[in-house]
Design a protein around this motif. Sequence first.
Motif, PDB file in Angstrom:
ATOM      1  N   TYR A 184      -1.013   9.891   2.912  1.00 21.89           N
ATOM      2  CA  TYR A 184      -1.432   8.787   3.769  1.00 21.89           C
ATOM      3  C   TYR A 184      -2.322   7.786   3.044  1.00 21.89           C
ATOM      4  O   TYR A 184      -2.740   6.785   3.616  1.00 21.89           O
ATOM      5  N   SER A 185      -2.597   8.049   1.775  1.00 22.45           N
ATOM      6  CA  SER A 185      -3.510   7.194   1.018  1.00 22.45           C
ATOM      7  C   SER A 185      -2.748   6.221   0.129  1.00 22.45           C
ATOM      8  O   SER A 185      -1.965   6.622  -0.734  1.00 22.45           O
ATOM      9  N   VAL A 186      -2.987   4.927   0.320  1.00 22.40           N
ATOM     10  CA  VAL A 186      -2.347   3.897  -0.502  1.00 22.40           C
ATOM     11  C   VAL A 186      -2.609   4.150  -1.981  1.00 22.40           C
ATOM     12  O   VAL A 186      -1.709   4.009  -2.821  1.00 22.40           O
ATOM     13  N   GLU A 204      -0.982   0.249   6.078  1.00 16.61           N
ATOM     14  CA  GLU A 204      -1.189   1.534   6.736  1.00 16.61           C
ATOM     15  C   GLU A 204       0.020   2.449   6.552  1.00 16.61           C
ATOM     16  O   GLU A 204       1.165   1.992   6.500  1.00 16.61           O
ATOM     17  N   PHE A 205      -0.275   3.723   6.486  1.00 17.18           N
ATOM     18  CA  PHE A 205       0.755   4.755   6.336  1.00 17.18           C
ATOM     19  C   PHE A 205       1.585   4.856   7.616  1.00 17.18           C
ATOM     20  O   PHE A 205       1.046   4.839   8.724  1.00 17.18           O
ATOM     21  N   SER A 240      14.149  12.409  -7.308  1.00 15.31           N
ATOM     22  CA  SER A 240      13.904  13.662  -6.592  1.00 15.31           C
ATOM     23  C   SER A 240      12.610  14.343  -7.006  1.00 15.31           C
ATOM     24  O   SER A 240      12.224  15.352  -6.400  1.00 15.31           O
ATOM     25  N   SER A 241      11.925  13.832  -8.016  1.00 14.16           N
ATOM     26  CA  SER A 241      10.650  14.407  -8.417  1.00 14.16           C
ATOM     27  C   SER A 241       9.473  13.722  -7.725  1.00 14.16           C
ATOM     28  O   SER A 241       8.316  14.069  -7.986  1.00 14.16           O
ATOM     29  N   TYR A 242       9.761  12.791  -6.844  1.00 13.72           N
ATOM     30  CA  TYR A 242       8.722  12.074  -6.113  1.00 13.72           C
ATOM     31  C   TYR A 242       8.854  12.325  -4.613  1.00 13.72           C
ATOM     32  O   TYR A 242       9.960  12.251  -4.058  1.00 13.72           O
ATOM     33  N   ALA A 243       7.728  12.571  -3.991  1.00 12.44           N
ATOM     34  CA  ALA A 243       7.690  12.434  -2.540  1.00 12.44           C
ATOM     35  C   ALA A 243       7.690  10.931  -2.248  1.00 12.44           C
ATOM     36  O   ALA A 243       7.338  10.118  -3.107  1.00 12.44           O
ATOM     37  N   MET A 244       8.100  10.568  -1.049  1.00 12.09           N
ATOM     38  CA  MET A 244       8.220   9.151  -0.712  1.00 12.09           C
ATOM     39  C   MET A 244       7.477   8.830   0.576  1.00 12.09           C
ATOM     40  O   MET A 244       7.371   9.667   1.483  1.00 12.09           O
ATOM     41  N   GLY A 245       7.007   7.619   0.666  1.00 15.63           N
ATOM     42  CA  GLY A 245       6.307   7.188   1.865  1.00 15.63           C
ATOM     43  C   GLY A 245       6.747   5.812   2.306  1.00 15.63           C
ATOM     44  O   GLY A 245       7.254   5.025   1.502  1.00 15.63           O
TER      45      GLY A 245
END
Length: 123
Positions: free
Chosen positions: A105-107, A46-47, A30-35
Motif C-alpha cells: 500500500y506504500s507508494v 492512493e493504493f 512474474s517476479s514482481y507483485a503488482m499494484g
Amino acid sequence: QVQLVESGGGLVQAGGSLRLSCAASGRSFSSYAMGWFRQAPAKEREFVAGISKSGDSTVYTDSVKGRCTISRDNAKNTVYLQMNSLKPEDTAVYHCAAIKNGLWYSVASYDYWGQGTQVTVSS
C-alpha cells in the motif's frame, strides 16, 4: 527494467464498469507483485489493489472492496483491474506499478510505474 503501459480508461456513467489493463515489458514480470494506484486532482496517490507474484493473494482498499477485482496473466505479462458499480469519487488517473519487496500500500515501495490512464465517472 520493467516498462508498464496502462489502457482501458475512459468516461463512464455512475454504475458502469471499466476494465483496466497494464502490459509489462521484459521477462521478469512474474517476479514482481503488482499494484494499482489512483490519483485524483489535488490529492495524493492512493493504493487501490495489489496482487502477489503468482496471483494467489490480493488486497484492496476499503473503498473499492466488492466493486473491483485485480487479476494477472503472467503468460501475457498483464495485470488487470475490473471496476464495477463505478462512482464519481472513483474519478482519477489510475497507475499500475511493480514491486519486488515492501509494503503493497506504500507508494515508496514500488520499483516501476506506468504513466497512467484516466478514468472519469459522471453522475
